[in-house]
Design an enzyme around this catalytic site. Sequence first.
Site, PDB file in Angstrom:
ATOM      1  N   PRO A   2       0.825  -1.214   0.000  1.00  0.00           N
ATOM      2  CA  PRO A   2       0.000   0.000   0.000  1.00  0.00           C
ATOM      3  C   PRO A   2       0.856   1.260   0.000  1.00  0.00           C
ATOM      4  O   PRO A   2       1.923   1.307   0.609  1.00  0.00           O
ATOM      5  CB  PRO A   2      -0.795  -0.118   1.308  1.00  0.00           C
ATOM      6  CG  PRO A   2      -0.744  -1.552   1.672  1.00  0.00           C
ATOM      7  CD  PRO A   2       0.559  -2.067   1.160  1.00  0.00           C
ATOM      8  N   GLU A   3       0.368   2.283  -0.695  1.00  0.00           N
ATOM      9  CA  GLU A   3       1.058   3.566  -0.688  1.00  0.00           C
ATOM     10  C   GLU A   3       0.562   4.388   0.500  1.00  0.00           C
ATOM     11  O   GLU A   3      -0.396   4.020   1.194  1.00  0.00           O
ATOM     12  CB  GLU A   3       0.847   4.271  -2.014  1.00  0.00           C
ATOM     13  CG  GLU A   3       1.221   3.375  -3.184  1.00  0.00           C
ATOM     14  CD  GLU A   3       1.952   4.045  -4.314  1.00  0.00           C
ATOM     15  OE1 GLU A   3       2.346   5.216  -4.178  1.00  0.00           O
ATOM     16  OE2 GLU A   3       2.157   3.386  -5.349  1.00  0.00           O
ATOM     17  N   LYS A  52       4.481   4.740   5.340  1.00  0.00           N
ATOM     18  CA  LYS A  52       3.760   3.469   5.289  1.00  0.00           C
ATOM     19  C   LYS A  52       3.654   2.820   6.669  1.00  0.00           C
ATOM     20  O   LYS A  52       3.382   1.622   6.780  1.00  0.00           O
ATOM     21  CB  LYS A  52       4.440   2.542   4.295  1.00  0.00           C
ATOM     22  CG  LYS A  52       4.472   3.132   2.888  1.00  0.00           C
ATOM     23  CD  LYS A  52       5.118   2.216   1.875  1.00  0.00           C
ATOM     24  CE  LYS A  52       5.138   2.874   0.497  1.00  0.00           C
ATOM     25  NZ  LYS A  52       5.682   2.000  -0.558  1.00  0.00           N
ATOM     26  N   ASN A 163       5.264   2.956  -5.861  1.00  0.00           N
ATOM     27  CA  ASN A 163       5.545   2.790  -7.278  1.00  0.00           C
ATOM     28  C   ASN A 163       4.609   3.602  -8.169  1.00  0.00           C
ATOM     29  O   ASN A 163       5.023   4.116  -9.213  1.00  0.00           O
ATOM     30  CB  ASN A 163       5.442   1.305  -7.640  1.00  0.00           C
ATOM     31  CG  ASN A 163       6.339   0.935  -8.792  1.00  0.00           C
ATOM     32  OD1 ASN A 163       7.198   1.701  -9.192  1.00  0.00           O
ATOM     33  ND2 ASN A 163       6.134  -0.243  -9.350  1.00  0.00           N
ATOM     34  N   ARG A 259      11.557  -3.395  -8.741  1.00  0.00           N
ATOM     35  CA  ARG A 259      10.199  -2.902  -8.992  1.00  0.00           C
ATOM     36  C   ARG A 259      10.071  -2.442 -10.434  1.00  0.00           C
ATOM     37  O   ARG A 259      11.041  -1.965 -11.031  1.00  0.00           O
ATOM     38  CB  ARG A 259       9.860  -1.729  -8.054  1.00  0.00           C
ATOM     39  CG  ARG A 259       9.990  -2.031  -6.572  1.00  0.00           C
ATOM     40  CD  ARG A 259       9.002  -3.080  -6.100  1.00  0.00           C
ATOM     41  NE  ARG A 259       7.622  -2.655  -6.277  1.00  0.00           N
ATOM     42  CZ  ARG A 259       6.957  -1.897  -5.421  1.00  0.00           C
ATOM     43  NH1 ARG A 259       7.552  -1.468  -4.306  1.00  0.00           N
ATOM     44  NH2 ARG A 259       5.704  -1.572  -5.648  1.00  0.00           N
TER      45      ARG A 259
END
Length: 271
Positions: A2-3, A52, A163, A259
Amino acid sequence: MPEGHVIHRLARATMDHFGDKAVQVSSPQGRFDGAAASLDGTVLQGASACGKHLFIDFARPHPEHIVHIHLGLIGKFFFAPLAPPRGAVRLRITDGVTAADLHGPQMCRLLTPQEQQAQIAKLGPDPIRPDADPEIAWTRIQRSGRSIASLLMDQRITAGVGNIYRAEVLFRHRVNPATPGNTLRRATWEAIWADLVLLMRDGVTVGRIDTVREEHGPEAQGRPPRVDRHGGEVYVYRRAAQPCLVCASPVKVATLEGRNLYWCSRCQRRR
């Protein structure tokens, strides 16, 4: 993973459901059993996020009264009407009506206030928090030869940026993701930061990530809306080989530090 906007929404939801209430705390899975038992029956007096990291504060007369949660790649923390726990629930908080269940976190531990502050001090500024200082991030960026794409994902530079926000904010400002941090212009960084504040705070409000400007949206371009579990309209994220919404060139994808990095090689020439 999760961002940051997701974690801030979880902090708000925690307070909306349980703020200033005496709650039942348990660990159905058993891995947080002792800590949960020490919090059971106490008042949940605060919940906050930094990047986060989620912090839940209990009114407990003991130094370790803050639950520190990091969801990691597979963790889930969700709210539902009270029912028997399903699956491996590390932590459950309930007021007898609603239950918040934590599954599969990377981290779930008790902290003192001093340890909480030490954890926050390790992070870069969080664009969602009103106390964030972008100068801290700029100082670290201008001293590094790493690419700006790498630096934006470093939680010591910008806490909470993941991301999606990384790819989208670089596209919105036409910045080549390979640009070394120590060659980035200060004005460009200030524009990126201001945009992160705008986008990420909007994400907290609406609960999804939308980065496409109105002139490039579905109605303006006569195309169907994007359907994706990660959020709303985006320029490049998870759009590899699809036409750029601005120039129609195929969106590029490459692996950077494990990523996927998405960008438009035609639009993002700015160094």
